[in-house]
Design a protein around this motif. Structure first.
Motif, short mmCIF file in Angstrom:
data_model
loop_
_atom_site.label_atom_id
_atom_site.label_comp_id
_atom_site.label_asym_id
_atom_site.label_seq_id
_atom_site.Cartn_x
_atom_site.Cartn_y
_atom_site.Cartn_z
N TYR A 53 -28.19 -38.25 133.95
CA TYR A 53 -28.21 -37.55 132.66
C TYR A 53 -29.36 -38.00 131.77
CZ TYR A 53 -24.06 -34.64 132.67
OH TYR A 53 -23.17 -33.64 132.92
N VAL A 54 -29.75 -39.26 131.87
CA VAL A 54 -30.73 -39.76 130.90
C VAL A 54 -32.12 -39.94 131.50
CG1 VAL A 54 -29.04 -40.88 129.42
CG2 VAL A 54 -30.03 -42.16 131.32
N THR A 55 -32.27 -39.68 132.81
CA THR A 55 -33.60 -39.87 133.40
C THR A 55 -34.11 -38.65 134.16
OG1 THR A 55 -32.63 -40.83 135.38
CG2 THR A 55 -33.33 -42.36 133.66
N ASP A 56 -33.23 -37.82 134.69
CA ASP A 56 -33.70 -36.73 135.54
C ASP A 56 -34.27 -35.58 134.71
OD1 ASP A 56 -33.41 -35.64 138.54
OD2 ASP A 56 -33.06 -33.99 137.12
N VAL A 57 -35.44 -35.13 135.10
CA VAL A 57 -36.14 -34.10 134.32
C VAL A 57 -35.41 -32.77 134.38
CG1 VAL A 57 -38.26 -32.76 134.14
CG2 VAL A 57 -38.38 -35.22 134.56
N GLU A 58 -34.92 -32.40 135.57
CA GLU A 58 -34.20 -31.13 135.69
C GLU A 58 -32.95 -31.14 134.80
OE1 GLU A 58 -35.35 -28.38 137.07
OE2 GLU A 58 -37.09 -29.69 137.28
N ALA A 59 -32.22 -32.25 134.85
CA ALA A 59 -31.04 -32.38 134.00
C ALA A 59 -31.45 -32.31 132.53
CB ALA A 59 -30.32 -33.69 134.29
N GLY A 60 -32.51 -33.02 132.20
CA GLY A 60 -32.99 -33.06 130.83
C GLY A 60 -33.33 -31.69 130.29
N LYS A 61 -33.90 -30.85 131.16
CA LYS A 61 -34.28 -29.50 130.71
C LYS A 61 -33.05 -28.66 130.38
CE LYS A 61 -38.76 -29.14 132.96
NZ LYS A 61 -39.44 -28.76 134.21
N VAL A 62 -31.98 -28.88 131.15
CA VAL A 62 -30.75 -28.13 130.86
C VAL A 62 -30.09 -28.68 129.59
CG1 VAL A 62 -28.45 -27.56 131.68
CG2 VAL A 62 -30.36 -27.62 133.29
N LEU A 63 -30.06 -29.99 129.48
CA LEU A 63 -29.37 -30.62 128.34
C LEU A 63 -30.12 -30.42 127.03
CD1 LEU A 63 -28.34 -33.93 130.11
CD2 LEU A 63 -26.80 -32.11 129.40
N GLY A 64 -31.46 -30.34 127.10
CA GLY A 64 -32.26 -30.20 125.89
C GLY A 64 -32.00 -31.36 124.96
N VAL A 65 -31.84 -31.06 123.67
CA VAL A 65 -31.55 -32.12 122.71
C VAL A 65 -30.17 -31.92 122.10
CG1 VAL A 65 -33.95 -32.63 122.17
CG2 VAL A 65 -32.77 -30.81 120.94
N GLU A 66 -29.32 -31.23 122.85
CA GLU A 66 -27.99 -30.90 122.32
C GLU A 66 -27.18 -32.16 122.04
OE1 GLU A 66 -24.01 -29.83 121.88
OE2 GLU A 66 -24.67 -30.85 123.70
N ARG A 67 -27.39 -33.21 122.84
CA ARG A 67 -26.68 -34.47 122.58
C ARG A 67 -27.57 -35.44 121.80
NH1 ARG A 67 -23.83 -33.45 127.53
NH2 ARG A 67 -21.64 -34.04 127.41
N GLY A 68 -28.64 -34.95 121.23
CA GLY A 68 -29.58 -35.84 120.56
C GLY A 68 -30.88 -35.89 121.34
N VAL A 69 -31.88 -36.51 120.73
CA VAL A 69 -33.20 -36.56 121.35
C VAL A 69 -33.21 -37.66 122.41
CG1 VAL A 69 -35.63 -37.01 120.93
CG2 VAL A 69 -34.30 -35.68 119.29
N PRO A 70 -33.59 -37.32 123.67
CA PRO A 70 -33.55 -38.33 124.74
C PRO A 70 -34.30 -39.61 124.36
CG PRO A 70 -34.10 -36.19 125.64
CD PRO A 70 -34.07 -36.04 124.14
N ALA A 71 -33.71 -40.75 124.71
CA ALA A 71 -34.32 -42.03 124.37
C ALA A 71 -35.50 -42.34 125.28
CB ALA A 71 -33.28 -43.14 124.46
N SER A 72 -35.47 -41.80 126.49
CA SER A 72 -36.57 -42.05 127.43
C SER A 72 -37.81 -41.26 127.02
CB SER A 72 -36.13 -41.65 128.84
OG SER A 72 -37.26 -41.35 129.62
N LYS A 73 -38.92 -41.99 126.87
CA LYS A 73 -40.16 -41.34 126.43
C LYS A 73 -40.62 -40.33 127.48
CE LYS A 73 -44.46 -42.61 124.12
NZ LYS A 73 -45.58 -42.36 125.04
N THR A 74 -40.55 -40.73 128.77
CA THR A 74 -40.98 -39.85 129.86
C THR A 74 -40.18 -38.56 129.84
OG1 THR A 74 -40.72 -41.96 131.03
CG2 THR A 74 -41.73 -40.14 132.24
N LEU A 75 -38.87 -38.71 129.70
CA LEU A 75 -38.01 -37.53 129.71
C LEU A 75 -38.30 -36.65 128.49
CD1 LEU A 75 -35.72 -36.17 131.25
CD2 LEU A 75 -34.10 -37.36 129.80
N ARG A 76 -38.46 -37.29 127.34
CA ARG A 76 -38.73 -36.56 126.11
C ARG A 76 -39.97 -35.69 126.27
NH1 ARG A 76 -37.94 -40.92 122.51
NH2 ARG A 76 -40.18 -41.32 122.54
N GLU A 77 -41.01 -36.30 126.82
CA GLU A 77 -42.27 -35.56 126.96
C GLU A 77 -42.15 -34.44 127.99
OE1 GLU A 77 -45.01 -38.74 127.62
OE2 GLU A 77 -45.14 -39.17 125.48
N ALA A 78 -41.33 -34.68 129.02
CA ALA A 78 -41.16 -33.64 130.04
C ALA A 78 -40.34 -32.48 129.50
CB ALA A 78 -40.48 -34.24 131.27
N VAL A 79 -39.41 -32.79 128.63
CA VAL A 79 -38.47 -31.77 128.15
C VAL A 79 -39.06 -30.98 126.98
CG1 VAL A 79 -36.26 -31.50 126.95
CG2 VAL A 79 -36.41 -32.95 128.97
N ALA A 80 -39.86 -31.64 126.15
CA ALA A 80 -40.36 -31.02 124.92
C ALA A 80 -40.93 -29.61 125.10
CB ALA A 80 -41.37 -31.94 124.25
#
Lengths: 310, 431
Positions: free
Chosen positions: B333-360
């Motif tokens: 949930y907190v590291t996978d890019v595919e998961a991150g794209k689905v989750l977006g920021v609905e639970r808050g802004v991802p803490a992982s910088k890598t994930l944040r940049e991939a999802v933005a």
């Protein structure tokens, strides 16, 4: 012949004693599913809650025995116990008599022998079936909201109504009205009671020149007292236990300013919002005692005003 | 007495049977070779849709694992979780709130995750603060699912229609009050104000106290407020109420602290104080376009009132039979890019910088606004306060009730303040 019958009867009885034993057993066997449910899901938890009421159980940790501390706190140091008791007593005090009066009134109208009685009976009973449901409580919230149907109707005659459910002065009365609206089940019982009153009593009274009011006061009501008594006891217990409407209408808060914080709602909050399961169990047992006292009082008083046809 | 104690386990089991009833659907034994991970979270339908989608993705990528998701609204979630935990039937993956993590961790209901670092749980790039918010007494019990903060969400479209300017993040509390009155006067809508009565709203009080160098709760779990400061607080809102700059008490009382009953959703106010990740939840309920800004400023020299916090965390049940797999799911949930794209920021802004940049780049406009908001405030916020003490939830409702007493003229601000401080103290004493 008689001797033979008696003799065989004796044999029958002697054999029957053994057979009754096995019959009783098979009876209990058939009852097993219910018994398991009753012991496991009703009697067991009730006993456990009695034990828990003497502990500080908080759902997550094992309970520790605290003696009567919970009960002492209820009796001496809990302002919310008093305020929620007051709300519940006010509710019982208004909801029960008004509901019974309303139910009796409708029952008497229906007893006039109108056509399509079964249909009306079913229609009037409907709210009782839906009564404690969430959907109705939600509907009530809509009806009595600031811009709800009630206020729209009042606006037509130029009155600007308050927001009933969110005003501490009116919130409880909307719950009383909701309870009165569910008059179906006492009404059905009243109706059955009314039909058992012999017609000739009324005829005799009419010949003697008794007016309708007198007939009601002197014949209907006295003969109906057993039914009134039954309804009063049942409805009082129900009113003490009322929970869902207050829970839904205030969304579990008992607000505004605890004006709809029923005793049961407070109990629920302590158990499931504040995780004081031990304390909540004690509150529940206090309620059991209060309801038992009220019921006992009703039965004791009954001999002075309930007339059984004997 | 002694007998009771030897029976305690049985007693507990019986007691739990009540609550366990509700959970019976979840307690199916794991089937054959399948690893069955139970996940439990609170939230809206929007969150459920996204979460179920990610669980499907996980199952596809990890054959042999099945995730059973279960969700409830916030108020129903906690009783259910507590009864399941008491019945030793807790879900494996538990969505945890910062408010409750200490309580659950201290009672041994949660699994320490340190041994899974970094073999299974790859969260080094969160940075220390975003990891440590999941620590209790030095051990890691929660994985940060996203950062958020409080925010004021406002109806930009309606403001434009009535010709009142949009609020600014630099405005003081008094300026917000003036603006609220201006909105009420400019609007032709009956019963409409700029902002609701926030005297009973805990995050608002929290921010205001911090700006004055105080806090809701001290590190020792005692009240960080006194009668004097609370008199000022209730007085501030009472004055606005008397000026008719905010809704009267019987309208404000409709707010039951859910998005659906907020003054914004009920069309009684143009702005409300809420959590930044709830912008989506509020927008779903509003026909007009919403925007977001910071809570009122404390003025020159004030300390920062707001802070970044984990909007929620994933914890693992201490008794989980599939603990490692459950940790792997949390990690996904907190590291996978595919998961991150689905989750977006609905639970808050991802803490992982890598994930944040991939999802933005994949975010829609609304989610983008949340991300930008969190970036915007990052250098304007203070430190995360310690997790609130037991009883804090009760004090939240107490604040609402006492403010209502002022609103319905049942208590003067000074009396209300004294009552609030007294009752809060007795709640905390009781624990």
């Amino acid at each position: 012949m008689t001797v033979a019958v008696q003799a065989s009867g004796r044999v029958e009885r002697a054999r029957g004693r053994r057979r009754i034993g096995s019959r009783t057993l098979s009876g209990y066997m058939f009852l097993t599913p219910w018994l398991i449910g009753f012991i496991g899901l009703t009697a067991g938890p009730i006993l456990v809650s009695l034990y828990l009421s003497f502990t500080d159980f908080d759902l997550l940790q094992s309970p520790n025995w605290v003696g009567a501390a919970n009960y002492v706190r209820i009796a001496t140091a809990d302002p919310k116990f008093l305020s929620s008791m007051k709300v519940t007593f006010l509710f019982v005090l208004f909801a029960v008599p008004l509901k019974l009066a309303f139910a009796l009134g409708v029952a008497m109208l229906l007893n006039k022998g109108i056509a399509g009685l079964p249909v009306y009976r079913a229609l009037f009973y409907l709210p009782s079936l839906l009564g404690a449901s969430v959907a109705i409580a939600v509907l009530w919230r809509q009806l009595f909201a600031g811009s709800g149907l009630i206020n729209q109707a009042l606006a037509l005659v130029g009155i600007q109504g308050p927001s009933w459910i969110s005003n501490p002065n009116y919130a409880l009365s909307t719950l009383v009205v909701l309870s009165i609206w569910q008059f179906g089940s006492p009404m059905i019982i009243f109706l059955a009671g009314l039909r058992q009153i012999p017609r000739d009593l009324y005829e005799a009274a009419a010949i003697d020149g008794a007016r309708p009011w007198h007939r009601f006061w002197r014949i209907t009501l006295p003969l109906l007292t057993p039914v009134v008594f039954f309804n009063a006891v049942i409805q009082t217990i129900e009113a003490f236990k009322a929970f869902t409407p207050a829970f839904i209408i205030s969304e579990g808060t008992g607000g505004p300013i605890d004006s709809t914080l029923f005793y049961t709602l407070y109990l629920y909050q302590e158990a499931f919002s504040n995780f004081r399961m031990g304390y909540a169990s004690a509150l529940a047992w206090v309620l059991v005692v209060i309801i038992a006292l009220f019921t006992a009082f009703s039965f004791l008083s009954a001999r002075y005003w309930v007339h059984y046809d004997e | 007495m002694a007998r009771l104690i030897t029976n305690r386990r049985q007693v507990l089991k019986l007691g739990a049977a009540l609550g366990g009833l509700a959970a019976s659907g979840l307690s199916m034994p794991a089937l054959a070779q399948d690893k069955r991970v139970r996940m439990f979270w609170w939230g809206s339908k929007e969150r459920a849709d996204r979460t179920n989608k990610v669980n499907k993705l996980y199952e596809a990528a990890h054959p042999g694992t099945a995730i059973n998701g279960e969700t409830l609204g916030w108020p129903d979630y906690w009783p259910r979780l507590a009864t399941q935990t008491a019945g030793r039937n807790a879900p494996d993956v538990i969505q945890m709130d910062y408010r409750y993590i200490v309580e659950y961790a201290r009672r041994g209901a949660l699994l320490p995750l340190d041994e899974y670092l970094p073999s299974v749980l790859k969260i080094e790039d969160f940075g220390k603060p975003a990891i440590d918010c999941g620590r209790v007494e030095g051990k890691l019990y929660g994985v940060n699912l996203g950062n958020n903060s409080t925010a004021i969400v406002y109806d930009a479209e309606t403001l434009q229609q009535i010709g009142v300017e949009e609020p600014s993040w630099e405005w003081s509390w008094a300026q917000w009050g003036d603006w609220s009155l201006k909105v009420a006067q400019a609007s032709k809508r009956d019963g409409f104000w700029g902002i609701g009565d926030c005297g009973g709203i805990e995050p608002a009080l929290d921010c205001w106290l911090r700006q004055k160098g105080k806090a809701l709760y001290t590190a020792e779990g005692r009240p960080g407020f006194d009668v004097e400061v609370m008199t000022e607080w209730f007085g501030f809102w009472h004055e606005l109420r008397q000026k008719k700059a905010i809704p009267p008490a019987d309208i404000q009382a409709l707010d039951k602290q859910s998005p659906e009953t907020s003054m914004l959703a009920l069309l009684h106010s143009a702005a409300i104080i809420t959590n930044s990740n709830q912008l989506v939840a509020h927008q779903v309920l509003s026909k007009t376009k919403l925007k977001m800004t910071m809570q009122p400023s404390g003025g020159p020299g004030a300390k920062p009132g707001q802070y970044l916090k984990p909007s929620m965390l994933f914890s693992i049940a201490a008794r989980s039979q599939v603990a490692e797999e459950a940790v792997r799911v949390a990690n996904y949930y907190v590291t996978d890019v595919e998961a991150g794209k689905v989750l977006g920021v609905e639970r808050g802004v991802p803490a992982s910088k890598t994930l944040r940049e991939a999802v933005a780049p994949t975010l829609d406009e609304l989610s983008r606004a949340m991300l930008d908001y969190v970036s915007f405030i990052t250098d304007k916020v203070g430190d995360l306060p310690p997790s609130p003490p037991k009883g804090a939830g009760e004090i939240n409702f107490l604040l609402k009730r006492v403010n209502e007493q002022v609103g319905f003229d049942q208590a003067a601000p000074a009396d209300a303040a004294k009552q609030f401080v007294d009752e809060a103290n007795s709640i905390l004493d009781r624990g």
